[in-house]
Design a protein around this motif. Structure first.
Motif, PDB file in Angstrom:
ATOM      1  N   GLY A   1      -6.760  17.806  11.094  1.00  0.00           N
ATOM      2  CA  GLY A   1      -5.768  18.012  12.140  1.00  0.00           C
ATOM      3  C   GLY A   1      -5.711  19.416  12.684  1.00  0.00           C
ATOM      4  N   PHE A   2      -6.829  20.171  12.595  1.00  0.00           N
ATOM      5  CA  PHE A   2      -6.821  21.573  13.019  1.00  0.00           C
ATOM      6  C   PHE A   2      -6.364  21.751  14.469  1.00  0.00           C
ATOM      7  N   ALA A   3      -6.683  20.814  15.350  1.00  0.00           N
ATOM      8  CA  ALA A   3      -6.310  20.961  16.762  1.00  0.00           C
ATOM      9  C   ALA A   3      -4.797  20.855  16.959  1.00  0.00           C
ATOM     10  N   ARG A   4      -4.111  20.261  16.005  1.00  0.00           N
ATOM     11  CA  ARG A   4      -2.649  20.134  16.118  1.00  0.00           C
ATOM     12  C   ARG A   4      -1.914  21.292  15.451  1.00  0.00           C
ATOM     13  N   HIS A   5      -2.305  21.637  14.229  1.00  0.00           N
ATOM     14  CA  HIS A   5      -1.546  22.675  13.496  1.00  0.00           C
ATOM     15  C   HIS A   5      -2.266  24.020  13.431  1.00  0.00           C
ATOM     16  N   MET A   6      -3.470  24.107  13.980  1.00  0.00           N
ATOM     17  CA  MET A   6      -4.237  25.355  14.057  1.00  0.00           C
ATOM     18  C   MET A   6      -4.470  25.997  12.688  1.00  0.00           C
ATOM     19  N   GLY A   7      -4.458  25.171  11.637  1.00  0.00           N
ATOM     20  CA  GLY A   7      -4.728  25.678  10.295  1.00  0.00           C
ATOM     21  C   GLY A   7      -3.501  26.092   9.510  1.00  0.00           C
ATOM     22  N   TYR A   8      -2.328  26.073  10.134  1.00  0.00           N
ATOM     23  CA  TYR A   8      -1.103  26.455   9.424  1.00  0.00           C
ATOM     24  C   TYR A   8      -0.758  25.413   8.359  1.00  0.00           C
ATOM     25  N   PRO A   9       0.007  25.808   7.340  1.00  0.00           N
ATOM     26  CA  PRO A   9       0.288  24.909   6.222  1.00  0.00           C
ATOM     27  C   PRO A   9       1.398  23.896   6.523  1.00  0.00           C
ATOM     28  N   THR A  10       1.152  23.030   7.483  1.00  0.00           N
ATOM     29  CA  THR A  10       2.109  21.971   7.809  1.00  0.00           C
ATOM     30  C   THR A  10       2.001  20.858   6.772  1.00  0.00           C
ATOM     31  N   PRO A  11       3.005  19.972   6.703  1.00  0.00           N
ATOM     32  CA  PRO A  11       2.891  18.821   5.786  1.00  0.00           C
ATOM     33  C   PRO A  11       1.618  18.009   6.036  1.00  0.00           C
ATOM     34  N   GLU A  12       1.251  17.813   7.305  1.00  0.00           N
ATOM     35  CA  GLU A  12       0.023  17.075   7.626  1.00  0.00           C
ATOM     36  C   GLU A  12      -1.206  17.755   7.038  1.00  0.00           C
ATOM     37  N   HIS A  13      -1.272  19.076   7.187  1.00  0.00           N
ATOM     38  CA  HIS A  13      -2.428  19.820   6.691  1.00  0.00           C
ATOM     39  C   HIS A  13      -2.479  19.782   5.165  1.00  0.00           C
ATOM     40  N   LEU A  14      -1.345  19.981   4.519  1.00  0.00           N
ATOM     41  CA  LEU A  14      -1.320  19.975   3.056  1.00  0.00           C
ATOM     42  C   LEU A  14      -1.713  18.602   2.511  1.00  0.00           C
ATOM     43  N   GLN A  15      -1.271  17.540   3.175  1.00  0.00           N
ATOM     44  CA  GLN A  15      -1.653  16.188   2.762  1.00  0.00           C
ATOM     45  C   GLN A  15      -3.156  15.983   2.928  1.00  0.00           C
ATOM     46  N   ALA A  16      -3.725  16.464   4.039  1.00  0.00           N
ATOM     47  CA  ALA A  16      -5.168  16.342   4.259  1.00  0.00           C
ATOM     48  C   ALA A  16      -5.952  17.120   3.203  1.00  0.00           C
ATOM     49  N   LEU A  17      -5.451  18.287   2.830  1.00  0.00           N
ATOM     50  CA  LEU A  17      -6.099  19.076   1.776  1.00  0.00           C
ATOM     51  C   LEU A  17      -6.125  18.305   0.459  1.00  0.00           C
ATOM     52  N   ARG A  18      -5.005  17.650   0.125  1.00  0.00           N
ATOM     53  CA  ARG A  18      -4.950  16.871  -1.120  1.00  0.00           C
ATOM     54  C   ARG A  18      -5.871  15.662  -1.048  1.00  0.00           C
ATOM     55  N   ARG A  19      -6.016  15.107   0.148  1.00  0.00           N
ATOM     56  CA  ARG A  19      -6.819  13.887   0.315  1.00  0.00           C
ATOM     57  C   ARG A  19      -8.312  14.201   0.398  1.00  0.00           C
ATOM     58  N   LEU A  20      -8.666  15.254   1.130  1.00  0.00           N
ATOM     59  CA  LEU A  20     -10.066  15.547   1.431  1.00  0.00           C
ATOM     60  C   LEU A  20     -10.640  16.721   0.640  1.00  0.00           C
ATOM     61  N   GLY A  21      -9.756  17.560   0.082  1.00  0.00           N
ATOM     62  CA  GLY A  21     -10.221  18.820  -0.487  1.00  0.00           C
ATOM     63  C   GLY A  21     -10.515  19.809   0.628  1.00  0.00           C
ATOM     64  N   PRO A  22     -10.763  21.072   0.299  1.00  0.00           N
ATOM     65  CA  PRO A  22     -11.027  22.077   1.338  1.00  0.00           C
ATOM     66  C   PRO A  22     -12.406  21.895   1.971  1.00  0.00           C
ATOM     67  N   CYS A  23     -12.506  22.322   3.231  1.00  0.00           N
ATOM     68  CA  CYS A  23     -13.802  22.376   3.922  1.00  0.00           C
ATOM     69  C   CYS A  23     -14.232  23.844   3.996  1.00  0.00           C
ATOM     70  N   ASP A  24     -15.370  24.089   4.621  1.00  0.00           N
ATOM     71  CA  ASP A  24     -15.887  25.463   4.703  1.00  0.00           C
ATOM     72  C   ASP A  24     -14.973  26.392   5.496  1.00  0.00           C
ATOM     73  N   ALA A  25     -14.101  25.831   6.326  1.00  0.00           N
ATOM     74  CA  ALA A  25     -13.213  26.663   7.138  1.00  0.00           C
ATOM     75  C   ALA A  25     -11.983  27.132   6.377  1.00  0.00           C
ATOM     76  N   HIS A  26     -11.758  26.618   5.172  1.00  0.00           N
ATOM     77  CA  HIS A  26     -10.549  26.974   4.428  1.00  0.00           C
ATOM     78  C   HIS A  26     -10.695  28.303   3.690  1.00  0.00           C
ATOM     79  N   ARG A  27      -9.579  29.009   3.585  1.00  0.00           N
ATOM     80  CA  ARG A  27      -9.508  30.302   2.904  1.00  0.00           C
ATOM     81  C   ARG A  27      -9.235  30.052   1.414  1.00  0.00           C
ATOM     82  N   ARG A  28     -10.249  30.242   0.598  1.00  0.00           N
ATOM     83  CA  ARG A  28     -10.138  29.954  -0.851  1.00  0.00           C
ATOM     84  C   ARG A  28      -9.136  30.872  -1.550  1.00  0.00           C
ATOM     85  N   SER A  29      -8.842  32.029  -0.967  1.00  0.00           N
ATOM     86  CA  SER A  29      -7.921  32.975  -1.602  1.00  0.00           C
ATOM     87  C   SER A  29      -6.454  32.613  -1.374  1.00  0.00           C
TER      88      SER A  29
END
Length: 196
Positions: free
Chosen positions: A154-182
């Motif tokens: 959902g990057f086009a909607r939340h621009m990478g911010y930690p919205t509930p949608e983004h956090l749920q996607a992270l739990r479902r898919l794991g991080p991609c190469d665009a995610h900040r591991r730190s």
């Protein structure tokens, strides 16, 4: 500062997100070519930002956009990586500025001229407003590209911010190469089994 001195405004977009780079812009406005509609990018609608950004690029005496990638963010931390990007953006300006005004309360090291930090500068100083708009529009465009490259987050909607949608996607898919591991939510997602 004399009337002919060149003042650069510096601002960034994207320090808070969990994914994508930080965009840093530095702008020297031309006093003889004022730009209508300048304001803090957060105070403008997306269509208004998109309309003003090309005016800034066309009317400014100088501007530069610098990217601070995820690897640099993870290596240095978000604050130091952003400050390094700000210094690179200012050093890339041609002509160079006589004074730099940076949005916020910290100055990057290694600037080539005197500088001042200006809290809420993006609401007070036109050159910082212009930098804010260039950084925000460039980063939003890049996040839409990352949305196509990494569907499901959902990057086009939340621009990478930690919205509930983004956090749920992270739990479902794991991080991609665009995610900040730190960043803590990304580290937590890496340590947790994926949801089915």
């Amino acid at each position: 500062m004399s009337a002919a001195a060149l003042l650069a405004g510096v601002d960034e977009a994207g320090r808070g997100p969990l994914a994508g780079p930080v965009a840093v812009a530095a702008v020297i406005l031309d006093p003889s070519r004022p730009i209508e509609g300048l304001a803090d990018s957060k105070a403008l609608s997306e269509p208004r930002r998109e309309a003003v950004a090309p005016l800034i690029r066309g009317h400014a005496l100088a501007w530069h956009l610098e990217w601070v990638d995820v690897a640099e963010i993870d290596r240095l931390n978000i604050l130091h990586a952003t400050l390094a990007g700000m210094a690179r953006a200012v050093r890339a300006l041609r002509p160079g500025p006589d004074l730099v005004l940076v949005d916020g309360n910290r100055l990057p090291p290694g600037l080539p001229c005197p500088a001042r930090a200006l809290v809420r500068g993006d609401a007070r100083e036109p050159a910082i407003m212009a930098a804010s708009i260039l950084a925000k529009t460039a980063r939003d465009a890049l996040m839409r590209e990352l949305d196509a490259r990494y569907p499901g987050y959902g990057f086009a909607r939340h621009m990478g911010y930690p919205t509930p949608e983004h956090l749920q996607a992270l739990r479902r898919l794991g991080p991609c190469d665009a995610h900040r591991r730190s960043f803590a939510p990304v580290r937590a997602a890496m340590a947790t089994p994926l949801l089915d």
